[in-house]
Every structure is written in structure tokens, then in C-alpha cells.
Scaffold this active site. Structure first.
Site, PDB file in Angstrom:
ATOM      1  N   ASP A 520      43.960  19.367   4.967  1.00 13.26           N
ATOM      2  CA  ASP A 520      42.940  20.264   4.434  1.00 13.26           C
ATOM      3  C   ASP A 520      43.619  21.119   3.356  1.00 13.26           C
ATOM      4  O   ASP A 520      44.840  21.160   3.271  1.00 13.26           O
ATOM      5  CB  ASP A 520      42.417  21.133   5.590  1.00 13.26           C
ATOM      6  CG  ASP A 520      41.386  22.141   5.123  1.00 13.26           C
ATOM      7  OD1 ASP A 520      40.523  21.762   4.330  1.00 13.26           O
ATOM      8  OD2 ASP A 520      41.468  23.306   5.561  1.00 13.26           O
ATOM      9  N   THR A 522      42.584  24.751   2.260  1.00 12.89           N
ATOM     10  CA  THR A 522      42.694  26.172   2.590  1.00 12.89           C
ATOM     11  C   THR A 522      43.412  26.375   3.921  1.00 12.89           C
ATOM     12  O   THR A 522      42.998  25.850   4.947  1.00 12.89           O
ATOM     13  CB  THR A 522      41.288  26.825   2.657  1.00 12.89           C
ATOM     14  OG1 THR A 522      40.608  26.548   1.435  1.00 12.89           O
ATOM     15  CG2 THR A 522      41.390  28.318   2.865  1.00 12.89           C
ATOM     16  N   ASP A 721      43.261  23.734   9.850  1.00 12.78           N
ATOM     17  CA  ASP A 721      43.374  25.019  10.552  1.00 12.78           C
ATOM     18  C   ASP A 721      42.037  25.684  10.852  1.00 12.78           C
ATOM     19  O   ASP A 721      42.009  26.806  11.319  1.00 12.78           O
ATOM     20  CB  ASP A 721      44.245  25.980   9.733  1.00 12.78           C
ATOM     21  CG  ASP A 721      43.480  26.595   8.577  1.00 12.78           C
ATOM     22  OD1 ASP A 721      42.588  25.915   8.036  1.00 12.78           O
ATOM     23  OD2 ASP A 721      43.758  27.755   8.232  1.00 12.78           O
TER      24      ASP A 721
END
Length: 833
Positions: A520, A522, A721
Site C-alpha cells: 500500500d 500511505t 496498515d
């Protein structure tokens, strides 16, 4: 008749089949079928059988399982809370070979399947504070020094009780010395027979020396090593054949043969007798074998204590005391007395007592013990700090946010304990081999006796007897069983010391095979600390200040990192927060609510579509100029009209580029999937030399991408996350959660990185490679050892080289085979990940 009952105490398929077999043997039962998932047994019977009969059968079988009527409240004897044993551990014990998967016991003893000593799990209870007691009144126990309230004497520190493994080691050491003291004279008496004009026979005849050997062997057999025979008997009774089955049969037959030979010498043919007419006894073989096996168990016990040394090192990090501020006064308290929101003072060089946030002051903190990174980290007000890390050279105040078992250190220890008890799929190979191992060895031993009896040299029966025992003794199913769990235990501990938390052994095995990594953007590639760079208005009706006001009013209800950044920015610019109603977050798109009766939405272009607000080409062009710099642009709409935007920047982590290159060098394809727009994603991908990326990805899109890659034969790891990543994390072969992320992501993941950067994935890959290589070495060693050891013991070399293997040498080899496997696993402690 057919009845369904509830079965309690099952944890694995081995339990299921064992219960099924036990119930099927009961007279009158036609068929018993046990379902592990439902914890049910369906029993077909000729006529009604009282449930008490089933309960009695399971109780006689070891009382590990119980049977009850459906829906009936019950308490199995094993569930009753026992008094927590004193000592350093948790009072939770498990088999080091994981014979019953992750089943645990609440008291020390032997594994009912393999017979090995159970190992005690470690936890933060080992870090209990020092206590003081009165030498005259032991019932007086205090947490600090002082005087006895009864007699006035000074209190003295209480002796720290030994852990279960230390007690086991000391018990085995005591028995080993006793066995050695009695075995040595037996061995010397037996070996003296090889001397010409044996001086011992001048003192008394051989048959009397045989009686002395018998007397000396009694403490060895019936005290020091009697546990081996108990384990052997239990293994045969439950048909869980193991190493102790072979030792018990081999040494037991040698000892009983010797006793029988002394009592009834006339029964035996001449070839079993010496020149003096006494039957040749094997007390020295039996006692030396048992003593050497005991030595092996002793060395294993010492080695076992080193395999979980990583957890013990983590336990040392936990402080005993903390300084708490109470009404402005500094009070020293035990860690157990700290409660949520307490204000604590941490002085230079002190260990941080619990997880929390700095409320006053700044410092540098050494976090190497939980992240593996040696460089101290600068911390200031509102920064998070973790239990067990070490303060630098400044004093600060902190607020306790997580205490007891909720702290990061406690969670790490809990995760390591759970992972250490888990089974890797590769262990199934060893389990299959072990299932046939003991019966095959016993069969080979019988064949050895027959072959030597027919074709062996004189005295044929003596050769046949000795070689058959050697076959039983040298075989070591234990080495096979230990091959995988020992490597997993050490590897998991090594990972924890380097900030890589492994959920289970399967994760290590799968990570070794990973060839595709999805990341991912961000919080994974970027720092996950977004900051607002500018706020703009598309409409002359609203000013930038009013756009910010709506954005902040919306985002005060959201926990998204981007929302927190805008709220922080709004506070800094004194934006007034308006009352909002009917707030809702649209996953992967944005947020919406009603403010002053207007429908307000904030998010990406897909959110604007959802809110039925059109983004004009002019607006897109204005946003694109920011996006090409790698910034994120969120649009604001009011009543289906786009009125403004906010530009948010998120710095790329310093380690991201280096980590991605390292992974690519290992042949792993790295793909970035982000919910951000194409221009922003391209800017980030260009900076990181990432050829493969996809933008504007919703959670279901990430999930589909994982499934697509898996269908193409890829072994996929997914690192993320956030909640958006949870479905893809769960679906991937190996889900990797960044420690900075949400609890949902960590729950979905098989590997958690404490520091939360991509360099941790490089560590995880290196660790999994090393552990799997070590496991394969152990399995190879154990299989090769047994493949060559058993035929040599059977005497295959005798016709060509005249070489025979003494049962005593076989016992020595068998004992050291398990120790060698553990020693090889311990090498993992020295690897660099």
C-alpha cells in the site's frame, strides 16, 4: 440407537481420532463419529448405553477428554483453576514437539504422546518486583525493605524461586549423578572380563559379581531412570509409540534377561554361558544405555532453555518499578499498580514502564530491543513511547495509555509464545514418518534377531540378542520430531528481537516461497504522517477559510490519518467547527454528513461520483498540478456541487527505496496498489523505481488483484496498515501489517513489523529463508542418521568389515542425535537478518 454428545478437551485431529477410537472400543457401540469443529460425538449403539460408561472410558484413558449431554454445563478436571505455581513462568506448559498442536497443560510433567518433558511458557510475570519477608515470620511478605510488624526484625529479600525448566534440569542432573555413581562400577566389573587372569575372580566367583552388578543396577533402573519405563509403558498402553518405547523395550529386555539368567541359568543353552558356567549378563549394557539416554535428556533440557532465550531477553526489559506523580508528589510504585491515564516520571537511563504518550519534555529513546534498529529515536510532546525501551539523557513526563498485558512488550511476548507453539506445514512430513517409525524399528529388530540366529557366527543367540537391542536403542524418532519446532522457536524469537513478529510457523514457511509483494502507499511506503499543504476554493461563493471550516467540521468525526491532519491544520488556523449530523465514512472513498442542513461530502473522485457532484476539467487540471508532485487531493462538495479541495502531502520513508531494491534483487516482484489517484501514484512509483503500480484501488479491487495474482501461480505477500487493506491482507498468502497501523490490519496479518517500514519485510524474508534452510538441515540430519544408524546397528557392515555396534555406543549416538538437532537450531541465534 444414535445419540449425539458434547466432547470437551479436543484441540487437534489427533485428539479427535483418539476419542473416536476410545469410544468405538466400548462394548455395544456400533460406530462412533467425532466432529472436531463442533466438538461433538455421534454414537450408534445396539441398545442404550449410559453416558457414565463413556465418561468412565475416557477417564481411564488419561482423563484428557470428557463427554457430556448436549447443552449441559460442565467442568472438566483439567479446566479447574489450579493455584498458580510459584516461579518465573506462567504456569502454562506445552510439548516441545507440539504433538497435540498448540495444546497446553497447567502443570509440569511428560507429554502424553511423545513422553518428553513439558516446557514452561514464559511471560511478563517473570519480571515481578523483588519481595521481602521476615526470617522469623515467613507469612509477612512486603514489596519493599523495612521491619517486621510482628517481631521488629529487618526484612530480608525473598529467594527467587526457580523456573520449571531449571527445576527439571536440576532434577535430571541429580538423577544423572546417581545413575553414574552406580553405573561406573557395573561397567568396570563387566569390562574386567576382558582381562586375562581377571583379578576380581580371585576375590569371588563370577556369579557373585553378577549379583553385585544386579544390586548396583537397582537404583539406576528403579530410581534414576524409572521414568523412561513409565513413559514406555504409557506409550504402549495408549499406542503413541515413541523414543521411550524403544528405550524401554531395549534396556528392559537386557536387564530382565540378565536377572532371569542369574536366577535360572539351567534354562539357557551353553552359548549364553561363560567358562565358569554363569549366564553372561547385560547389566552394564542396560545401565550404561539408560545413563547415556539420561545424559541426552539432561543436555536437551539445557539446550531447550536456550531456544526461548529471545523471550527471556525480552522479559528482562520489563522494569519492576515506576515513579508516579500523585498530587504533585513523586511516589515509587510497582508496575502492577499503574493504571490508565496515570502520569509517570521517567528519568535518564530508566526503562519506560508502560506504553503511553509524552506529556512534558523531550528526549531520545533506545528502541533497539523491540525494533532491532540501533539508532536512538528523538521523542517530544505527544509522541508515543513503549514499555521496555530505554530513556536517553533527559527526564520527561508521560501518560499511561496501555498497561499490563496490553503493552507492546507484553503483546510481543504473547505473540512469540503462540508462534513458538505453532506447527509448520513441513512438519507433516516428519509426523508421517514418525507414525510408522517405531513399529518399523521393532520389526527390523525382530528380523535382525532372526537373521543373526540363522546365519550369524557362534554364539549366534548372543550376537542376535545384542544386535537386536542395538537396533532398538540407536533409532531416534525424537530427532525427527524436534527438527521443525526447535528451528521455529529460535527463529520466531530472533524475529522478535529484530522487530519482526511472526504469528505462526506457517507464516515463516510461506514467506520463504513469496515471489510477489503488494504494498500500500500511505503508511507503508510513506510515513503515514500526512500534513495539509494548502486548502483551495473552486467557487467564489465560498472563501478558503469557509472551505477549511466545512472540511474540519466533517473530519472531526473521522479517525483516518488524512482526517486527523486536516483537523490539526484547522485548529492551527482557528477554524470554527460546525455541528454535523448523520456522519458516515464510505470505505475507500471518503466521508459525508449533514452540516447546517446541507449535504456535505469530502474525498476522492469516486466519493464525488457517490455524492453526485461533477468535477469539471478545470478542477481536474488544478488538482493534477499537485498530484504530479505526489500529493493527495481531496474534493469538497456541498449539495452535489464541488466547491473546494485540500492538498495533503505524505513524505516517503527514507528506508522505502532501499528496501524495495533489496526485495527486487531477491527476485520478488513489488507492486504498489493505492486508493490515491494515478498521477500521485505515478509520482511515488517513479521516485522508487517501481514499474508496476495501480491507482484508485478500492478495498475490493485490492482483494481481486491478490486473487488474480494467485490464480497466475504467484505466492503473494501483502503489506498494509489500514482497514482498507484488511481484506487483501487476509486473502494473501502472507499478510504483513505495519506496526504503526490499525488493530484490524494486525489481526488480519501473519507477520507484523513493529517499526512499520519496508525494511522489516527484507528482515522477514531473510529470516524465513534462514529458518526453512535450518529445518531442512535438521530433517536431513535426522533422516540420514536413522537411515544409516539402524542398518549399521543391525550388523550390515559385519560381513564386509567385521564391524558391530555395541548397544552402549548406539545409546550414546541416539542421545546426541536429538542434541545435535537442537544445537543446529540454536545457530539461528547468530544469523544477521
Amino acid at each position: 440407537m444414535k445419540h449425539t454428545y458434547h466432547i470437551h478437551g479436543m484441540t487437534c485431529n489427533g485428539c479427535r481420532s483418539h476419542v473416536e477410537e476410545t469410544l468405538s472400543k466400548i462394548e455395544g457401540v456400533l460406530k462412533a463419529t467425532v466432529d472436531l469443529d463442533k466438538a461433538e460425538a455421534t454414537i450408534e449403539m445396539e441398545s442404550h448405553i449410559p453416558i457414565e460408561k463413556f465418561q468412565e472410558a475416557l477417564k481411564k484413558d488419561g482423563d484428557r477428554y470428557s463427554i457430556h449431554k448436549q447443552g449441559e454445563q460442565h467442568q472438566h478436571s483439567n479446566d479447574k483453576k489450579k493455584e498458580q505455581p510459584k516461579g518465573k513462568g506462567t504456569g502454562t506448559f506445552y510439548c516441545p514437539m507440539h504433538c497435540e498442536d498448540d495444546k497446553t497443560y497447567d502443570e509440569p510433567g511428560d507429554c502424553p504422546v511423545c513422553g518428553m518433558d513439558l516446557v514452561e511458557e514464559q511471560n511478563l510475570s517473570t519480571a515481578s518486583a523483588e519481595q521481602w519477608t521476615c526470617p522469623m515470620h515467613p507469612k509477612i511478605v512486603k514489596d519493599e525493605a523495612g521491619s517486621c510488624p510482628i517481631c521488629g526484625m529487618d526484612l530480608v529479600p525473598m529467594e527467587v524461586d526457580s523456573s520449571a525448566e531449571e527445576k527439571t534440569y536440576k532434577k535430571l542432573l541429580k538423577k544423572f549423578w546417581i545413575a553414574s555413581v552406580f553405573t561406573l562400577p557395573i561397567f568396570l566389573i563387566a569390562m574386567s572380563e576382558m582381562l586375562n587372569n581377571n583379578p576380581l575372580y580371585d576375590i569371588m566367583e563370577q556369579k557373585y559379581w553378577n549379583w553385585i552388578q544386579f544390586a548396583l543396577s537397582i537404583p539406576v533402573v528403579f530410581y534414576a531412570t524409572w521414568m523412561f519405563f513409565e513413559r514406555a509403558y504409557r506409550s504402549i498402553k495408549t499406542w503413541n509409540l515413541n523414543m521411550f518405547t524403544l528405550i524401554g523395550i531395549g534396556a528392559g529386555v537386557a536387564w530382565l534377561f540378565s536377572v532371569f539368567g542369574m536366577l535360572f541359568p539351567d534354562v539357557f543353552p551353553e552359548q549364553f554361558k561363560t567358562e565358569s558356567g554363569a549366564v553372561h549378563v547385560y547389566f552394564e549394557a542396560a545401565t550404561v544405555i539408560l545413563t547415556l539416554v539420561l545424559l541426552g535428556q539432561l543436555l536437551e533440557a539445557r539446550a531447550h532453555s536456550k531456544t526461548n532465550s529471545a523471550v527471556k531477553e525480552l522479559l528482562k526489559l520489563a522494569p519492576n518499578k515506576a515513579i508516579k506523580l500523585v498530587d504533585g508528589e513523586e511516589v515509587e510504585v510497582s508496575i502492577d499498580e499503574i493504571e490508565l491515564n496515570d502520569i509517570l516520571k521517567v528519568k535518564p537511563g530508566d526503562k519506560i514502564p508502560v506504553d503511553g504518550v509524552i506529556t512534558e519534555g523531550e528526549t531520545t529513546i533506545d528502541e533497539s530491543m523491540i525494533t532491532g534498529e540501533p539508532i536512538p529515536v528523538n521523542k517530544s510532546q505527544e509522541d508515543k513511547v513503549s514499555s521496555g525501551t530505554i530513556n536517553g539523557n533527559k527526564t520527561f513526563l508521560m501518560k499511561a495509555e496501555k498497561v499490563g498485558s496490553d503493552t507492546l512488550l507484553s503483546q510481543i511476548i504473547h505473540m512469540v509464545n503462540d508462534a513458538s507453539r505453532s506447527r509448520a506445514p513441513i512438519q507433516n512430513l516428519a509426523d508421517k514418518v514418525s507414525g510408522y517409525f517405531v513399529p518399523v524399528v521393532v520389526l527390523i529388530s525382530i528380523i535382525t534377531f532372526i537373521v543373526w540366529s540363522i546365519w550369524g557366527p557362534e554364539p549366534v543367540y548372543v550376537y542376535a540378542f545384542v544386535n537386536a537391542i542395538a537396533v532398538l536403542i540407536i533409532a531416534c524418532p525424537c530427532a525427527l520430531g524436534l527438527a521443525t519446532p526447535m528451528s521455529v522457536m529460535v527463529g520466531v524469537g530472533k524475529g522478535a528481537q529484530n522487530g519482526v513478529l511472526i504469528k505462526n510457523a506457517e507464516a515463516l514457511e510461506k514467506m520463504d516461497k513469496v515471489n510477489t509483494l503488494i504494498v500500500d502507499k500511505t503508511g507503508t511506503i510513506t510515513e503515514g504522517k500526512p500534513t495539509v499543504e494548502t486548502v483551495g476554493a473552486f467557487n467564489a461563493v465560498l472563501s478558503e477559510k469557509e472551505v477549511l471550516q466545512y472540511i474540519v467540521s466533517l473530519n472531526t468525526n473521522s479517525e483516518h490519518p488524512l482526517a486527523e491532519a486536516t483537523v490539526k491544520y484547522g485548529k492551527e488556523h482557528n477554524a470554527e467547527i460546525l455541528k454535523s449530523e448523520d456522519f458516515s465514512a464510505v470505505t475507500g472513498k471518503g466521508v459525508e454528513a449533514k452540516i447546517d442542513g446541507k449535504n456535505v461530502a469530502l474525498g476522492n473522485p469516486k466519493m464525488m461520483e457517490y455524492a453526485k457532484a461533477d468535477i469539471t476539467s478545470k478542477m481536474k487540471d488544478e488538482a493534477k498540478s499537485y498530484q504530479k508532485q505526489g500529493k493527495t487531493v481531496s474534493y469538497l462538495s456541498i449539495d452535489e456541487t464541488v466547491v473546494g479541495y485540500v492538498v495533503i502531502g505524505d513524505k516517503i520513508k527514507e528506508t522505502s527505496a532501499k528496501a524495495i531494491k533489496a526485495l527486487q534483487d531477491k527476485g520478488i516482484d513489488v507492486i504498489m496498489l493505492t486508493g490515491d489517484n494515478h498521477d500521485t501514484a505515478q509520482a511515488v512509483a517513479s521516485e522508487l523505481n517501481l514499474a508496476d503500480f495501480k491507482a484508485s484501488m478500492l478495498p475490493e479491487d485490492k482483494l481481486k488483484e491478490v486473487e488474480k495474482l494467485q490464480k497466475n501461480g504467484k505466492v503473494v505477500a501483502m503489506a498494509g496498515d489500514g482497514i482498507n487493506d484488511a481484506p487483501a491482507l487476509a486473502k494473501s498468502d502472507v499478510g504483513i501489517a505495519m506496526g504503526t497501523g490499525t488493530d484490524v490490519a494486525i489481526e488480519s496479518a501473519m507477520i507484523t513489523l513493529v517499526k512499520g517500514d519496508l525494511h522489516g519485510i527484507v528482515k522477514a524474508k531473510n529470516l524465513s529463508n534462514a529458518v526453512m534452510k535450518n529445518i531442512k538441515q535438521n530433517l536431513f540430519f535426522a533422516l540420514i542418521y536413522n537411515t544409516f544408524g539402524v542398518p549399521i546397528a543391525a550388523g550390515v557392515l559385519f560381513p564386509f568389515f567385521g564391524i558391530l555396534l555395541s548397544p552402549m555406543i548406539a545409546a550414546l549416538a541416539m542421545s546426541f542425535s536429538s542434541v545435535s538437532v537442537i544445537a543446529n537450531a540454536l545457530r539461528l541465534r547468530t544469523i544477521k537478518v
